[in-house]
Design a protein around this motif. Structure first.
Motif, PDB file in Angstrom:
ATOM      1  N   ILE A 180      38.503  29.787  29.310  1.00 14.62           N
ATOM      2  CA  ILE A 180      38.277  30.151  30.277  1.00 14.62           C
ATOM      3  C   ILE A 180      36.697  29.210  30.873  1.00 14.62           C
ATOM      4  CG2 ILE A 180      36.709  31.856  32.039  1.00 14.62           C
ATOM      5  CD1 ILE A 180      39.005  33.838  30.920  1.00 14.62           C
ATOM      6  N   ASN A 210      36.405  31.707  38.118  1.00 17.02           N
ATOM      7  CA  ASN A 210      35.847  32.331  38.855  1.00 17.02           C
ATOM      8  C   ASN A 210      36.239  32.814  39.075  1.00 17.02           C
ATOM      9  OD1 ASN A 210      32.810  31.204  38.974  1.00 17.02           O
ATOM     10  ND2 ASN A 210      32.702  30.803  41.188  1.00 17.02           N
ATOM     11  N   LEU A 269      39.257  33.185  37.377  1.00 17.15           N
ATOM     12  CA  LEU A 269      39.900  33.928  36.218  1.00 17.15           C
ATOM     13  C   LEU A 269      38.467  35.365  36.224  1.00 17.15           C
ATOM     14  CD1 LEU A 269      40.622  30.916  33.624  1.00 17.15           C
ATOM     15  CD2 LEU A 269      42.598  33.086  34.982  1.00 17.15           C
ATOM     16  N   LEU A 270      37.089  34.507  36.137  1.00 17.76           N
ATOM     17  CA  LEU A 270      36.784  35.921  35.742  1.00 17.76           C
ATOM     18  C   LEU A 270      36.721  37.205  36.023  1.00 17.76           C
ATOM     19  CD1 LEU A 270      34.298  35.171  33.566  1.00 17.76           C
ATOM     20  CD2 LEU A 270      32.437  34.701  35.533  1.00 17.76           C
ATOM     21  N   ILE A 271      36.738  36.340  37.195  1.00 21.06           N
ATOM     22  CA  ILE A 271      36.403  38.407  38.320  1.00 21.06           C
ATOM     23  C   ILE A 271      38.308  38.591  37.741  1.00 21.06           C
ATOM     24  CG2 ILE A 271      37.476  39.329  41.250  1.00 21.06           C
ATOM     25  CD1 ILE A 271      35.669  36.966  41.729  1.00 21.06           C
ATOM     26  N   LEU A 272      38.995  38.202  37.557  1.00 19.06           N
ATOM     27  CA  LEU A 272      40.116  38.868  36.551  1.00 19.06           C
ATOM     28  C   LEU A 272      40.420  39.612  35.132  1.00 19.06           C
ATOM     29  CD1 LEU A 272      43.444  36.627  37.023  1.00 19.06           C
ATOM     30  CD2 LEU A 272      43.211  38.814  38.139  1.00 19.06           C
ATOM     31  N   VAL A 273      39.463  39.532  34.816  1.00 20.95           N
ATOM     32  CA  VAL A 273      38.882  39.524  33.333  1.00 20.95           C
ATOM     33  C   VAL A 273      37.435  40.795  33.940  1.00 20.95           C
ATOM     34  CG1 VAL A 273      37.422  39.975  30.880  1.00 20.95           C
ATOM     35  CG2 VAL A 273      38.660  37.736  31.984  1.00 20.95           C
ATOM     36  N   MET A 274      37.075  41.157  35.231  1.00 21.64           N
ATOM     37  CA  MET A 274      35.981  41.775  35.455  1.00 21.64           C
ATOM     38  C   MET A 274      37.070  43.318  35.992  1.00 21.64           C
ATOM     39  SD  MET A 274      32.932  41.048  34.985  1.00 21.64           S
ATOM     40  CE  MET A 274      31.924  41.872  36.874  1.00 21.64           C
ATOM     41  N   ILE A 275      38.088  42.884  36.365  1.00 19.33           N
ATOM     42  CA  ILE A 275      38.905  44.140  37.226  1.00 19.33           C
ATOM     43  C   ILE A 275      38.748  45.535  36.359  1.00 19.33           C
ATOM     44  CG2 ILE A 275      40.813  44.701  38.072  1.00 19.33           C
ATOM     45  CD1 ILE A 275      41.138  42.250  40.062  1.00 19.33           C
ATOM     46  N   THR A 309      45.735  32.905  26.423  1.00 20.81           N
ATOM     47  CA  THR A 309      44.616  33.205  27.667  1.00 20.81           C
ATOM     48  C   THR A 309      46.069  34.046  28.453  1.00 20.81           C
ATOM     49  OG1 THR A 309      43.089  31.467  27.786  1.00 20.81           O
ATOM     50  CG2 THR A 309      43.486  32.744  29.571  1.00 20.81           C
ATOM     51  N   PHE A 355      45.431  38.338  29.603  1.00 16.56           N
ATOM     52  CA  PHE A 355      46.017  38.824  30.780  1.00 16.56           C
ATOM     53  C   PHE A 355      46.506  39.679  30.482  1.00 16.56           C
ATOM     54  CE2 PHE A 355      42.918  35.287  32.309  1.00 16.56           C
ATOM     55  CZ  PHE A 355      42.593  35.848  32.917  1.00 16.56           C
ATOM     56  N   LEU A 381      46.100  43.104  29.105  1.00 17.03           N
ATOM     57  CA  LEU A 381      44.311  43.987  30.111  1.00 17.03           C
ATOM     58  C   LEU A 381      45.653  44.147  31.390  1.00 17.03           C
ATOM     59  CD1 LEU A 381      41.728  41.264  29.707  1.00 17.03           C
ATOM     60  CD2 LEU A 381      41.364  43.692  28.933  1.00 17.03           C
ATOM     61  N   TYR A 382      46.633  43.533  31.928  1.00  9.58           N
ATOM     62  CA  TYR A 382      46.711  44.287  33.109  1.00  9.58           C
ATOM     63  C   TYR A 382      48.386  45.280  32.579  1.00  9.58           C
ATOM     64  CZ  TYR A 382      43.609  41.731  36.112  1.00  9.58           C
ATOM     65  OH  TYR A 382      42.420  41.737  36.502  1.00  9.58           O
ATOM     66  N   ILE A 396      48.016  48.601  33.964  1.00 13.61           N
ATOM     67  CA  ILE A 396      47.278  48.495  35.358  1.00 13.61           C
ATOM     68  C   ILE A 396      49.201  48.477  36.158  1.00 13.61           C
ATOM     69  CG2 ILE A 396      46.553  47.652  37.223  1.00 13.61           C
ATOM     70  CD1 ILE A 396      44.243  47.250  35.492  1.00 13.61           C
ATOM     71  N   SER A 401      38.923  50.557  43.105  1.00 16.10           N
ATOM     72  CA  SER A 401      37.856  50.126  41.995  1.00 16.10           C
ATOM     73  C   SER A 401      37.980  48.601  42.178  1.00 16.10           C
ATOM     74  CB  SER A 401      38.193  50.366  40.494  1.00 16.10           C
ATOM     75  OG  SER A 401      37.540  51.888  40.749  1.00 16.10           O
ATOM     76  N   ILE A 402      39.414  47.943  41.978  1.00 25.54           N
ATOM     77  CA  ILE A 402      39.758  46.448  42.197  1.00 25.54           C
ATOM     78  C   ILE A 402      38.433  46.079  43.859  1.00 25.54           C
ATOM     79  CG2 ILE A 402      41.650  45.078  42.954  1.00 25.54           C
ATOM     80  CD1 ILE A 402      43.098  46.475  40.617  1.00 25.54           C
ATOM     81  N   ILE A 461      35.368  45.746  42.799  1.00 30.48           N
ATOM     82  CA  ILE A 461      34.159  44.921  42.782  1.00 30.48           C
ATOM     83  C   ILE A 461      34.471  42.930  42.566  1.00 30.48           C
ATOM     84  CG2 ILE A 461      37.289  44.926  41.095  1.00 30.48           C
ATOM     85  CD1 ILE A 461      32.976  44.509  39.637  1.00 30.48           C
ATOM     86  N   GLU A 477      31.536  40.851  43.690  1.00 32.54           N
ATOM     87  CA  GLU A 477      31.337  39.774  42.454  1.00 32.54           C
ATOM     88  C   GLU A 477      30.810  38.344  44.017  1.00 32.54           C
ATOM     89  OE1 GLU A 477      31.654  38.389  40.333  1.00 32.54           O
ATOM     90  OE2 GLU A 477      30.497  39.996  39.681  1.00 32.54           O
ATOM     91  N   ARG A 485      28.258  35.990  44.382  1.00 30.51           N
ATOM     92  CA  ARG A 485      28.063  34.219  43.913  1.00 30.51           C
ATOM     93  C   ARG A 485      27.726  33.570  44.732  1.00 30.51           C
ATOM     94  NH1 ARG A 485      31.378  34.019  39.538  1.00 30.51           N
ATOM     95  NH2 ARG A 485      31.206  35.989  38.348  1.00 30.51           N
TER      96      ARG A 485
END
Lengths: 266, 278
Positions: free
Chosen positions: A75, A84, A86-92, B35, B39, B42-43, B46, B265-266, B269, B273, B277
């Motif tokens: 990333i 950015n 990808l980073l938001i996808l990590v944060m969620i 990667t 992901f 992680l998902y 969810i 929550s999504i 956040i 973000e 930014r």
């Protein structure tokens, strides 16, 4: 500042203090003793819980480093215009309720859960696999899952800062990919790595939800503390367990804090 | 090599070549593949929750039994759930206001002012972020008990304030360190009062940091279980309600509730973000 003193230092101090008391008929007695502290180290269940918890925390931390490093590297260095996103996808997952997410694992891993029913349905299995939930395996999986973003984000922020020209210069001077990683990328990512290790290890030590929800009856410090304050109704014992845990956490923080800057990570 | 017959030589060469090319592809693409796998990991839970909140069967299992909105209908008519949600929103709002105010003032003090014990103050500010919620939860319970304060939603707010404020402080101070103090000096040179400078220069520049810090604070408060669990007394917040439901085994209504919590929550956040930014 005042708030912190009153509601942060105060509570922690009182925890160490209450741990020296005794509880009878749901009331704290003014009988000061070190019994509870001694019990943390001599009681077989408590000792087993501390050994289990520490082992799982170390295992989780190591796994998180292995899983997160290439991920964060990709990333940070190859993300390009999608960095950015990808980073938001990590944060969620990082900021969505963890009870809810561990519940998700519960319905995936359960004996009648999604994984088992799917494998039986497509004919790979005849019997559900039972060791994937309510075991040390599921605690390890759940903890790694839960704290992974706490490893990814600090690693990301230090990997992202590395100057590309340093890496190019190394290649120009004839360094192999492995050498570039060992001599340049890895040393420069140490602050992020240490930050991630601090978070993952400490949070794994203090975990409650994961062992309580998908850890079955495995002995774990967090669940023993929860029990002491809940059904067990023995606050001083719980406070003693919490105090020793707190000392371990503080020790880890103290010894690793110098290698990182926690404030830079978020 | 040359002593072998040409036939076997050609055969082994193809094998070596194909293994070689697989390795070459793996070496080239293992990072993106890794990667994608992370992901997926992680998902996975969810995705499963969202998907199976629409499934007819009472067991969340494969094969799929058909589509239904029944669990969402049951969720909406659950009065205890609605009360817990209102409690969470109430606590979240108060904590957000408190933490944002304290965090912003703290950040200004920490970055701009010089005072004795700054290092100690800094450490104190960061410490609650690194302490497991379980320890903070029980310590606060003991503390309130010691002070003879009955646990209620108010004690939940105080407890959450302790660990939420540092997050706001750090978000705001990052923004504060990023901007040039000369902008403030310029405003003063042009005749602005101290208050005018704050209101017209400092605050607008800090705003994105403050707003994203506030959304951060709200999410943290809304998701907090451990502090609320130990310090809420008989009152429920949403995570406590979900916890009590999860204790009674799996139930598709939990999938529906979880889906709503996740989407909420999504949304927060992503908003945070986007603002940060900017």
């Amino acid at each position: 500042m005042f708030l912190e003193l009153l509601f942060f230092i105060g509570p922690l101090a009182i925890m160490f203090f209450i741990a020296t008391m005794r509880m009878e008929d749901f009331a704290l007695q003014q009988a000061y003793t070190l019994e509870n502290y001694i019990g943390v180290f001599t009681g077989p269940a408590n000792r087993a819980a501390f050994i289990n918890t520490t082992t799982m925390a170390v295992l989780t931390t190591v796994t998180a480093v292995i899983v997160a490093y290439p991920f964060a590297y990709y990333i940070a260095r190859r993300g390009g215009e999608y960095q950015n996103l990808l980073l938001i996808l990590v944060m969620i997952p990082f900021w969505t309720n963890y009870i809810v997410r561990i519940y998700g694992w519960q319905i995936i891993l359960g004996s009648k859960g999604i994984l088992n029913s799917m494998l039986i349905w497509i004919g790979v299995l005849n019997e559900p696999i039972s060791w994937i939930i309510n075991t040390k395996f599921s605690i390890w999986l759940g903890l790694t899952y839960l704290w992974l973003p706490f490893m990814v984000l600090p690693l990301y922020s230090s990997l992202e800062k590395i100057d590309e020209s340093l890496i190019e210069a190394a290649y120009d001077l004839g360094a192999s990919r492995l050498a570039v990683f060992r001599r340049i990328v890895l040393p420069l990512s140490i602050p992020g790595l240490v930050g991630g290790i601090i978070f993952v290890f400490i949070f794994s030590m203090g975990a409650y939800i994961v062992p309580a929800m998908i850890g079955g009856g495995e002995l774990f410090v967090g669940t023993r503390i929860g029990y002491a304050f809940g059904i067990g109704g023995d606050w001083p014992v719980g406070a003693a367990l919490g105090s020793v845990l707190m000392l371990i956490v503080a020790g880890v923080l103290w010894s690793l804090m110098g290698y990182t800057d926690v404030e830079e990570m978020f | 090599m040359s002593t072998k017959t040409s036939e076997t030589n050609a055969g082994s060469e193809t094998v070596t070549n194909s293994i070689g090319s697989i390795l070459a592809v793996a070496e080239r693409y293992w990072l993106p593949i890794w990667t994608v796998l992370v992901f997926t990991f992680l998902y996975a839970p969810i995705a499963v929750l969202i998907l199976f909140s629409f499934e007819k069967g009472t067991f969340s299992s494969v094969p799929w039994d058909g589509f239904t909105m029944q669990w969402y209908a049951e969720m909406v008519s659950d009065t205890r759930l609605i009360r817990a949600t209102m409690n969470s929103l109430y606590v979240g709002t108060v904590v957000t206001f408190g933490a944002t105010t304290l965090g912003t003032l703290g950040a200004i003090a920490l970055v701009r002012a010089d005072f004795r014990g700054k290092g100690f103050y800094r450490a104190l500010v960061v410490a609650p972020m690194t302490i497991p919620g379980l320890i903070l939860g029980i310590a606060l319970l003991l503390w309130f008990n010691f002070l003879n304060i009955n646990t209620s939603l108010v004690t939940v707010m105080i407890g959450q304030l302790v660990f939420v404020t540092p997050f706001v402080l750090i978000t705001v101070s990052a923004r504060l360190r990023g901007f040039d103090p000369e902008l403030e000096e310029a405003a003063r040179d042009l005749g602005a009062s101290k208050w005018q400078t704050y209101r017209r220069v400092t605050l607008p520049i800090l705003m994105p940091g403050i707003v994203s810090g506030a959304l951060f604070a709200f999410t943290l408060s809304f998701d907090d279980f451990l502090i609320a669990f130990f310090t809420s007394g008989v009152q429920n917040t949403l995570p406590i309600y979900i916890w009590s439901k999860v204790q009674h085994g799996t139930d598709p209504v939990i999938n529906a509730i979880s889906t709503m919590v996740l989407l909420f929550s999504i949304g927060l956040i992503v908003a945070s973000e986007l603002i940060r930014r900017r």
